[in-house]
Design a protein around this motif. Sequence first.
Motif, PDB file in Angstrom:
ATOM      1  N   VAL A  48       7.464  -5.211  21.903  1.00 42.36           N
ATOM      2  CA  VAL A  48       7.668  -4.608  23.231  1.00 42.36           C
ATOM      3  C   VAL A  48       7.109  -3.185  23.260  1.00 42.36           C
ATOM      4  O   VAL A  48       6.406  -2.797  24.205  1.00 42.36           O
ATOM      5  CB  VAL A  48       9.171  -4.621  23.599  1.00 42.36           C
ATOM      6  N   LYS A  49       7.403  -2.420  22.226  1.00 43.42           N
ATOM      7  CA  LYS A  49       6.919  -1.036  22.169  1.00 43.42           C
ATOM      8  C   LYS A  49       5.390  -0.977  22.050  1.00 43.42           C
ATOM      9  O   LYS A  49       4.755  -0.091  22.606  1.00 43.42           O
ATOM     10  CB  LYS A  49       7.569  -0.280  21.011  1.00 43.42           C
ATOM     11  N   ILE A  50       4.819  -1.938  21.333  1.00 44.81           N
ATOM     12  CA  ILE A  50       3.356  -2.008  21.236  1.00 44.81           C
ATOM     13  C   ILE A  50       2.756  -2.297  22.611  1.00 44.81           C
ATOM     14  O   ILE A  50       1.748  -1.698  23.001  1.00 44.81           O
ATOM     15  CB  ILE A  50       2.923  -3.066  20.196  1.00 44.81           C
ATOM     16  N   LEU A 100       2.780 -10.201   7.598  1.00 43.48           N
ATOM     17  CA  LEU A 100       2.403  -8.974   6.899  1.00 43.48           C
ATOM     18  C   LEU A 100       0.961  -8.573   7.221  1.00 43.48           C
ATOM     19  O   LEU A 100       0.680  -7.392   7.472  1.00 43.48           O
ATOM     20  CB  LEU A 100       2.598  -9.147   5.387  1.00 43.48           C
ATOM     21  N   LYS A 101       0.050  -9.532   7.228  1.00 47.90           N
ATOM     22  CA  LYS A 101      -1.344  -9.228   7.559  1.00 47.90           C
ATOM     23  C   LYS A 101      -1.458  -8.642   8.970  1.00 47.90           C
ATOM     24  O   LYS A 101      -2.187  -7.669   9.194  1.00 47.90           O
ATOM     25  CB  LYS A 101      -2.198 -10.494   7.457  1.00 47.90           C
ATOM     26  N   GLU A 102      -0.731  -9.215   9.905  1.00 45.88           N
ATOM     27  CA  GLU A 102      -0.774  -8.726  11.282  1.00 45.88           C
ATOM     28  C   GLU A 102      -0.166  -7.327  11.383  1.00 45.88           C
ATOM     29  O   GLU A 102      -0.665  -6.480  12.134  1.00 45.88           O
ATOM     30  CB  GLU A 102      -0.053  -9.702  12.221  1.00 45.88           C
ATOM     31  N   LEU A 103       0.912  -7.088  10.641  1.00 43.30           N
ATOM     32  CA  LEU A 103       1.516  -5.755  10.641  1.00 43.30           C
ATOM     33  C   LEU A 103       0.561  -4.716  10.058  1.00 43.30           C
ATOM     34  O   LEU A 103       0.453  -3.598  10.575  1.00 43.30           O
ATOM     35  CB  LEU A 103       2.834  -5.761   9.859  1.00 43.30           C
ATOM     36  N   ARG A 104      -0.148  -5.087   9.005  1.00 41.94           N
ATOM     37  CA  ARG A 104      -1.112  -4.153   8.406  1.00 41.94           C
ATOM     38  C   ARG A 104      -2.268  -3.873   9.357  1.00 41.94           C
ATOM     39  O   ARG A 104      -2.743  -2.736   9.464  1.00 41.94           O
ATOM     40  CB  ARG A 104      -1.612  -4.697   7.070  1.00 41.94           C
ATOM     41  N   GLU A 105      -2.729  -4.904  10.060  1.00 40.95           N
ATOM     42  CA  GLU A 105      -3.789  -4.707  11.045  1.00 40.95           C
ATOM     43  C   GLU A 105      -3.319  -3.756  12.146  1.00 40.95           C
ATOM     44  O   GLU A 105      -4.048  -2.839  12.557  1.00 40.95           O
ATOM     45  CB  GLU A 105      -4.208  -6.046  11.657  1.00 40.95           C
ATOM     46  N   THR A 106      -2.101  -3.957  12.612  1.00 42.57           N
ATOM     47  CA  THR A 106      -1.540  -3.104  13.658  1.00 42.57           C
ATOM     48  C   THR A 106      -1.426  -1.667  13.172  1.00 42.57           C
ATOM     49  O   THR A 106      -1.721  -0.722  13.915  1.00 42.57           O
ATOM     50  CB  THR A 106      -0.160  -3.636  14.096  1.00 42.57           C
ATOM     51  N   PHE A 107      -1.014  -1.487  11.922  1.00 43.81           N
ATOM     52  CA  PHE A 107      -0.845  -0.151  11.359  1.00 43.81           C
ATOM     53  C   PHE A 107      -2.175   0.608  11.342  1.00 43.81           C
ATOM     54  O   PHE A 107      -2.238   1.783  11.707  1.00 43.81           O
ATOM     55  CB  PHE A 107      -0.247  -0.245   9.955  1.00 43.81           C
ATOM     56  N   ASN A 118       3.020  11.170  22.122  1.00 42.47           N
ATOM     57  CA  ASN A 118       3.202  11.111  20.681  1.00 42.47           C
ATOM     58  C   ASN A 118       4.542  10.524  20.258  1.00 42.47           C
ATOM     59  O   ASN A 118       4.657   9.990  19.160  1.00 42.47           O
ATOM     60  CB  ASN A 118       3.001  12.495  20.060  1.00 42.47           C
ATOM     61  N   ASN A 119       5.573  10.616  21.101  1.00 49.97           N
ATOM     62  CA  ASN A 119       6.877  10.054  20.732  1.00 49.97           C
ATOM     63  C   ASN A 119       6.796   8.538  20.544  1.00 49.97           C
ATOM     64  O   ASN A 119       7.270   8.001  19.542  1.00 49.97           O
ATOM     65  CB  ASN A 119       7.949  10.392  21.776  1.00 49.97           C
ATOM     66  N   LEU A 120       6.202   7.859  21.495  1.00 52.88           N
ATOM     67  CA  LEU A 120       6.061   6.405  21.404  1.00 52.88           C
ATOM     68  C   LEU A 120       5.114   6.030  20.271  1.00 52.88           C
ATOM     69  O   LEU A 120       5.385   5.107  19.495  1.00 52.88           O
ATOM     70  CB  LEU A 120       5.567   5.825  22.732  1.00 52.88           C
ATOM     71  N   LEU A 121       4.022   6.745  20.150  1.00 52.12           N
ATOM     72  CA  LEU A 121       3.061   6.485  19.084  1.00 52.12           C
ATOM     73  C   LEU A 121       3.708   6.701  17.716  1.00 52.12           C
ATOM     74  O   LEU A 121       3.555   5.874  16.818  1.00 52.12           O
ATOM     75  CB  LEU A 121       1.836   7.385  19.253  1.00 52.12           C
ATOM     76  N   ASP A 122       4.460   7.783  17.570  1.00 57.32           N
ATOM     77  CA  ASP A 122       5.144   8.055  16.299  1.00 57.32           C
ATOM     78  C   ASP A 122       6.199   6.998  15.997  1.00 57.32           C
ATOM     79  O   ASP A 122       6.352   6.580  14.856  1.00 57.32           O
ATOM     80  CB  ASP A 122       5.784   9.444  16.311  1.00 57.32           C
ATOM     81  N   TRP A 123       6.927   6.544  17.033  1.00 55.16           N
ATOM     82  CA  TRP A 123       7.934   5.500  16.815  1.00 55.16           C
ATOM     83  C   TRP A 123       7.263   4.232  16.297  1.00 55.16           C
ATOM     84  O   TRP A 123       7.722   3.631  15.323  1.00 55.16           O
ATOM     85  CB  TRP A 123       8.713   5.193  18.100  1.00 55.16           C
ATOM     86  N   CYS A 124       6.167   3.840  16.939  1.00 53.96           N
ATOM     87  CA  CYS A 124       5.443   2.628  16.529  1.00 53.96           C
ATOM     88  C   CYS A 124       4.908   2.782  15.104  1.00 53.96           C
ATOM     89  O   CYS A 124       4.989   1.845  14.302  1.00 53.96           O
ATOM     90  CB  CYS A 124       4.306   2.328  17.503  1.00 53.96           C
ATOM     91  N   ASN A 165       6.072   4.709  12.635  1.00 51.06           N
ATOM     92  CA  ASN A 165       7.178   4.668  11.670  1.00 51.06           C
ATOM     93  C   ASN A 165       7.791   3.280  11.545  1.00 51.06           C
ATOM     94  O   ASN A 165       8.060   2.807  10.433  1.00 51.06           O
ATOM     95  CB  ASN A 165       8.249   5.699  12.034  1.00 51.06           C
ATOM     96  N   GLU A 166       8.010   2.620  12.663  1.00 49.33           N
ATOM     97  CA  GLU A 166       8.595   1.277  12.626  1.00 49.33           C
ATOM     98  C   GLU A 166       7.643   0.302  11.956  1.00 49.33           C
ATOM     99  O   GLU A 166       8.060  -0.549  11.168  1.00 49.33           O
ATOM    100  CB  GLU A 166       8.950   0.806  14.040  1.00 49.33           C
ATOM    101  N   ASN A 167       6.370   0.414  12.249  1.00 53.39           N
ATOM    102  CA  ASN A 167       5.367  -0.448  11.633  1.00 53.39           C
ATOM    103  C   ASN A 167       5.383  -0.277  10.113  1.00 53.39           C
ATOM    104  O   ASN A 167       5.374  -1.258   9.356  1.00 53.39           O
ATOM    105  CB  ASN A 167       3.991  -0.101  12.194  1.00 53.39           C
ATOM    106  N   ASN A 168       5.441   0.951   9.658  1.00 49.32           N
ATOM    107  CA  ASN A 168       5.478   1.240   8.226  1.00 49.32           C
ATOM    108  C   ASN A 168       6.723   0.629   7.569  1.00 49.32           C
ATOM    109  O   ASN A 168       6.640   0.036   6.492  1.00 49.32           O
ATOM    110  CB  ASN A 168       5.422   2.753   8.005  1.00 49.32           C
ATOM    111  N   GLU A 169       7.872   0.761   8.226  1.00 47.66           N
ATOM    112  CA  GLU A 169       9.105   0.168   7.695  1.00 47.66           C
ATOM    113  C   GLU A 169       9.030  -1.351   7.661  1.00 47.66           C
ATOM    114  O   GLU A 169       9.466  -1.978   6.689  1.00 47.66           O
ATOM    115  CB  GLU A 169      10.313   0.609   8.534  1.00 47.66           C
ATOM    116  N   LEU A 170       8.485  -1.952   8.703  1.00 47.76           N
ATOM    117  CA  LEU A 170       8.366  -3.413   8.745  1.00 47.76           C
ATOM    118  C   LEU A 170       7.439  -3.925   7.645  1.00 47.76           C
ATOM    119  O   LEU A 170       7.724  -4.957   7.024  1.00 47.76           O
ATOM    120  CB  LEU A 170       7.883  -3.871  10.124  1.00 47.76           C
TER     121      LEU A 170
END
Length: 121
Positions: free
Chosen positions: A15-17, A68-75, A90-96, A98-103
């Motif tokens: 949703v955030k993406i 995992l491959k899709e998450l890495r591509e998104t990152f 930058n708030n939304l971009l930073d959230w995405c 950080n969350e992407n990195n955690e996922l």
Amino acid sequence: MNKFDLEERLIWFGVKIIQLSEFLPNTIAGNHLNGQIVRSGTSPALNYGEAQSAESPKDFIHKMGICLKELRETFINIKMIKYSEMIKNNNLLDWCYNENNELISIFVKSIETAKKNNIEK
């Protein structure tokens, strides 16, 4: 974390993406990255749903690997957007970011555990 918590995180990440994609400029580069990030950023939630119905441990590991491959591509896509300064929110971009990195970390560990458990059987 149980599988339903992870599923919810993946849904909210998607949703955030989608929301992030709305801020990308209507340029050749912006449109290209927009299409890429919407596909790769929403895919993990959908593929995780498939992994929950895997037909075997091997199938589960394979489907988790796709997530995992899709998450890495998104990152990488998020990093390109961030470094090129295409988005000023930058708030939304930073959230995405950080969350992407955690996922990614969660999926790496989950796949390692699934492989270990599959070998031990």
